[in-house]
Design a protein around this motif. Structure first.
Motif, PDB file in Angstrom:
ATOM      1  N   GLY A 148      33.440   7.131  92.112  1.00 54.36           N
ATOM      2  CA  GLY A 148      34.447   8.122  92.520  1.00 54.36           C
ATOM      3  C   GLY A 148      35.374   8.531  91.385  1.00 54.36           C
ATOM      4  N   ALA A 149      35.179   7.972  90.196  1.00 53.16           N
ATOM      5  CA  ALA A 149      36.033   8.348  89.050  1.00 53.16           C
ATOM      6  C   ALA A 149      35.458   9.605  88.389  1.00 53.16           C
ATOM      7  N   PRO A 150      36.320  10.414  87.710  1.00 54.57           N
ATOM      8  CA  PRO A 150      35.817  11.623  87.047  1.00 54.57           C
ATOM      9  C   PRO A 150      34.716  11.281  86.044  1.00 54.57           C
ATOM     10  N   ASN A 151      33.638  12.049  86.064  1.00 55.56           N
ATOM     11  CA  ASN A 151      32.524  11.727  85.166  1.00 55.56           C
ATOM     12  C   ASN A 151      32.667  12.420  83.807  1.00 55.56           C
ATOM     13  N   MET A 152      31.668  12.202  82.966  1.00 59.01           N
ATOM     14  CA  MET A 152      31.694  12.727  81.597  1.00 59.01           C
ATOM     15  C   MET A 152      31.813  14.257  81.574  1.00 59.01           C
ATOM     16  N   GLN A 153      31.031  14.919  82.482  1.00 56.86           N
ATOM     17  CA  GLN A 153      31.063  16.393  82.489  1.00 56.86           C
ATOM     18  C   GLN A 153      32.478  16.886  82.758  1.00 56.86           C
ATOM     19  N   TYR A 154      33.168  16.193  83.676  1.00 56.55           N
ATOM     20  CA  TYR A 154      34.533  16.612  83.987  1.00 56.55           C
ATOM     21  C   TYR A 154      35.430  16.463  82.766  1.00 56.55           C
ATOM     22  N   LYS A 155      35.253  15.343  82.057  1.00 62.72           N
ATOM     23  CA  LYS A 155      36.109  15.114  80.877  1.00 62.72           C
ATOM     24  C   LYS A 155      35.874  16.207  79.827  1.00 62.72           C
ATOM     25  N   ILE A 156      34.598  16.579  79.680  1.00 60.50           N
ATOM     26  CA  ILE A 156      34.288  17.638  78.694  1.00 60.50           C
ATOM     27  C   ILE A 156      34.921  18.958  79.148  1.00 60.50           C
ATOM     28  N   TRP A 157      34.739  19.292  80.433  1.00 52.69           N
ATOM     29  CA  TRP A 157      35.322  20.547  80.951  1.00 52.69           C
ATOM     30  C   TRP A 157      36.828  20.564  80.695  1.00 52.69           C
ATOM     31  N   ARG A 158      37.459  19.426  80.930  1.00 54.27           N
ATOM     32  CA  ARG A 158      38.918  19.371  80.811  1.00 54.27           C
ATOM     33  C   ARG A 158      39.380  19.572  79.355  1.00 54.27           C
ATOM     34  N   ILE A 159      38.608  19.022  78.435  1.00 57.06           N
ATOM     35  CA  ILE A 159      38.969  19.238  77.018  1.00 57.06           C
ATOM     36  C   ILE A 159      38.844  20.725  76.675  1.00 57.06           C
ATOM     37  N   PHE A 160      37.753  21.325  77.162  1.00 52.69           N
ATOM     38  CA  PHE A 160      37.555  22.749  76.862  1.00 52.69           C
ATOM     39  C   PHE A 160      38.650  23.610  77.475  1.00 52.69           C
ATOM     40  N   ILE A 161      39.012  23.323  78.713  1.00 52.99           N
ATOM     41  CA  ILE A 161      39.971  24.200  79.398  1.00 52.99           C
ATOM     42  C   ILE A 161      41.402  23.960  78.900  1.00 52.99           C
ATOM     43  N   ARG A 162      41.685  22.741  78.473  1.00 54.84           N
ATOM     44  CA  ARG A 162      43.060  22.457  78.017  1.00 54.84           C
ATOM     45  C   ARG A 162      43.278  22.834  76.554  1.00 54.84           C
ATOM     46  N   PHE A 163      42.257  22.625  75.725  1.00 53.94           N
ATOM     47  CA  PHE A 163      42.469  22.813  74.284  1.00 53.94           C
ATOM     48  C   PHE A 163      41.630  23.940  73.686  1.00 53.94           C
ATOM     49  N   VAL A 164      40.311  23.824  73.855  1.00 55.71           N
ATOM     50  CA  VAL A 164      39.431  24.764  73.131  1.00 55.71           C
ATOM     51  C   VAL A 164      39.680  26.207  73.576  1.00 55.71           C
ATOM     52  N   ALA A 165      39.659  26.442  74.903  1.00 47.20           N
ATOM     53  CA  ALA A 165      39.808  27.823  75.384  1.00 47.20           C
ATOM     54  C   ALA A 165      41.169  28.418  75.007  1.00 47.20           C
ATOM     55  N   PRO A 166      42.298  27.729  75.270  1.00 47.99           N
ATOM     56  CA  PRO A 166      43.577  28.363  74.913  1.00 47.99           C
ATOM     57  C   PRO A 166      43.707  28.644  73.414  1.00 47.99           C
ATOM     58  N   VAL A 167      43.229  27.718  72.573  1.00 43.42           N
ATOM     59  CA  VAL A 167      43.354  27.947  71.127  1.00 43.42           C
ATOM     60  C   VAL A 167      42.496  29.151  70.709  1.00 43.42           C
ATOM     61  N   ALA A 168      41.268  29.198  71.237  1.00 42.05           N
ATOM     62  CA  ALA A 168      40.368  30.300  70.868  1.00 42.05           C
ATOM     63  C   ALA A 168      40.946  31.634  71.336  1.00 42.05           C
ATOM     64  N   ILE A 169      41.471  31.667  72.565  1.00 41.41           N
ATOM     65  CA  ILE A 169      41.997  32.944  73.081  1.00 41.41           C
ATOM     66  C   ILE A 169      43.270  33.327  72.311  1.00 41.41           C
ATOM     67  N   ALA A 170      44.078  32.326  71.983  1.00 41.49           N
ATOM     68  CA  ALA A 170      45.296  32.618  71.214  1.00 41.49           C
ATOM     69  C   ALA A 170      44.919  33.276  69.889  1.00 41.49           C
ATOM     70  N   ALA A 171      43.808  32.826  69.296  1.00 38.68           N
ATOM     71  CA  ALA A 171      43.373  33.425  68.024  1.00 38.68           C
ATOM     72  C   ALA A 171      43.049  34.910  68.217  1.00 38.68           C
ATOM     73  N   VAL A 172      42.403  35.239  69.356  1.00 36.76           N
ATOM     74  CA  VAL A 172      42.088  36.654  69.621  1.00 36.76           C
ATOM     75  C   VAL A 172      43.387  37.450  69.758  1.00 36.76           C
ATOM     76  N   ILE A 173      44.329  36.899  70.541  1.00 35.18           N
ATOM     77  CA  ILE A 173      45.581  37.634  70.791  1.00 35.18           C
ATOM     78  C   ILE A 173      46.359  37.834  69.478  1.00 35.18           C
ATOM     79  N   ILE A 174      46.371  36.798  68.652  1.00 34.53           N
ATOM     80  CA  ILE A 174      47.089  36.923  67.365  1.00 34.53           C
ATOM     81  C   ILE A 174      46.410  37.986  66.487  1.00 34.53           C
ATOM     82  N   ALA A 175      45.068  37.961  66.486  1.00 35.50           N
ATOM     83  CA  ALA A 175      44.348  38.956  65.676  1.00 35.50           C
ATOM     84  C   ALA A 175      44.672  40.368  66.162  1.00 35.50           C
ATOM     85  N   VAL A 176      44.763  40.539  67.491  1.00 33.26           N
ATOM     86  CA  VAL A 176      45.099  41.866  68.021  1.00 33.26           C
ATOM     87  C   VAL A 176      46.512  42.251  67.587  1.00 33.26           C
TER      88      VAL A 176
END
Ligand code: PFF
Length: 462
Positions: free
Chosen positions: A427-455
């Motif tokens: 019943g504990a969060p599995n590996m896929q969840y941990k990966i999703w969470r890293i992407f949604i908390r760090f990778v996606a916001p940083v990547a999108i921020a780069a687009v917004i800054i470039a604009v």
């Protein structure tokens, strides 16, 4: 009295409707030309990585927010978060208004090209004179008429609701679209340019990737997957609890990506099969789909071109219609959920309101000088051009940024674990969840921020 919320009739119904929204002019028109201008191979690889590390996690986030809240974009944030986050949904509803306004105009071109092709198939091909396309887009009454046909068709479907309208229509249109596409791909195997097209697309050479290619790929990922404007929140809100958010998200992302790649295979095969054409394509972005291709169907380079020509533009029209339906639904469902309007009233008001925007866009391609020639942002001219700039460069990335922050940092972790169903046997969060969470908390916001800054620094990804 609380009303029972409508739901999709089946998992396939949802997947086809969501894929229908995602697959559209972005795949058949925009992706091939940005791939061409970014020199193929390396850009395609970067695009696939963006889809995987940013597109898929945000798609999952949007669908899980909608499914949990059982509400459309604006009230969903209030329901499972806090009122202060509902601005994300408001950006989404406005983006629907902005994009639908100009999308209906471009979608209308597929109707004329389809009719032209039928005429050429029956009576023989007569090449349009030079400048014909320019004259066509600047003919105000034609542009208004075509976009009106598209707008009425869109309203007709949304009026009948989720399972009675959107699901029924997309369940028929999407498989038809896939069949037409497969027929095309099979036809392209035997053409002389097939292997050159495959090499251009799938042999990465990073020295040929322009510096802004990565950000352009990321920006396009939002547009093509219909992300950043709460559409997938809205469609997810009609999803029942027994469907897996992860599985449906993956299916939609895969279908969208496959169609975009197949569209490139087809177009580039035709281009490489025609001597001298690859040099001519130049920078005519609009031209590739609506000017260059029709000629090629009748040049003899493509076997069965007289049948494929009309079929192709039917496919473009279908793909565009399933996207315009979803754009209107974002607005319609907001007024139903947040304002208590009936579906009939909401559909009519939203479609009419957006059509006013469409009128401005339709007349901004040369018909009315005042609407066509002004420049607020360098390199853009007229209403349609500026709206595309506003939506693709600002609204979708800002909306996507907000959604990533909300899902990763604000939403209770228990909720996302439960909705994604990513737990191990204890019943504990599995590996896929941990990966999703890293992407949604760090990778996606940083990547999108780069687009917004470039604009902000003056780049344009529209
Ligand atoms: N995804 C669509 C396309 O690729 O053509 C465009 C689009 C539709 C964007 C719906 C956003 C949306 F909500």
């Amino acid at each position: 009295m609380s009303k029972v919320r409508e739901h999709w009739g089946s998992r396939m119904g949802f997947i086809l409707a969501a894929a229908g929204s995602a697959i559209g002019l972005g795949n058949l028109w925009k992706f091939p030309y940005i791939t061409w201008h970014n020199n193929g191979g390396a850009f395609v690889l970067v695009y696939l990585i963006c889809i995987l590390v940013v597109g898929l996690p945000i798609m999952m986030a949007e669908i899980l927010i909608g499914r949990r809240a059982q509400k459309s974009a604006v009230p969903a944030f209030e329901e499972i978060g806090h009122k202060r986050w509902s601005w994300i949904g408001i950006v989404g509803v406005l983006a629907g208004f902005v994009i639908l306004g100009y999308y209906s105009v471009i979608a209308g071109w597929s109707i004329t090209t389809f009719l032209d092709c039928i005429g050429w198939s029956l009576n023989g091909y007569t090449p349009p004179p030079d400048g014909a396309f320019g004259a066509f887009v600047s003919d105000g009454s034609t542009q208004l008429g075509l976009s009106a046909i598209f707008s009425v068709a869109t309203l007709g479907v949304v009026w009948f609701g989720i399972s009675g309208g959107i699901e029924k229509v997309t369940k028929f249109l999407m498989p038809t679209l896939f069949l037409i596409l497969i027929y095309f791909v099979i036809s392209s195997f035997s053409m002389s340019g097939f292997s050159d097209a495959m090499a251009f697309l799938f042999e990465p050479n990073f020295s040929e990737l322009p510096a802004t290619g990565i950000l352009e790929a990321l920006g396009h990922a939002f547009f093509t997957l219909s992300l950043g404007m709460g559409l997938m929140i809205t469609y997810g809100s009609y999803l029942t609890k027994d469907m897996s958010v992860t599985r449906v998200s993956a299916m939609v992302v895969i279908m969208d990506t496959v169609v975009a790649l197949l569209a490139c295979v087809i177009m580039f095969t035709i281009i490489y099969s025609t001597p001298g054409l690859s040099e001519q394509i130049g920078k005519s972005t609009v031209g590739m789909l609506f000017v260059t291709l029709p000629n090629l169907f009748y040049s003899g380079a493509m076997p069965g071109g007289t049948i494929l020509g009309p079929l192709f533009y039917l496919l473009v029209a279908f793909a565009a219609l399933t996207s315009t339906i979803s754009l209107l639904e974002v607005m319609v469902s907001y007024f139903i959920d947040a304002r208590g309007w009936t579906r009939a009233k909401s559909s009519l008001v939203c479609a009419s309101g957006t059509f006013v925007n469409t009128i401005f866009c339709a007349l901004s391609l040369g018909a009315v000088g005042l609407l066509s020639s002004f420049t607020w942002v360098s390199g853009k001219s007229g209403v349609l051009d500026h709206l595309d700039y506003l939506a693709s460069n600002w609204m979708l990335p800002i909306g996507g940024f907000g959604i990533a922050l909300f899902a990763g940092w604000v939403l209770d972790k228990k909720v996302s674990i439960e909705e994604l169903g990513m737990v191990d046997s204890s019943g504990a969060p599995n590996m896929q969840y941990k990966i999703w969470r890293i992407f949604i908390r760090f990778v996606a916001p940083v990547a999108i921020a780069a687009v917004i800054i470039a604009v902000m620094l003056g780049k344009d990804f529209s």
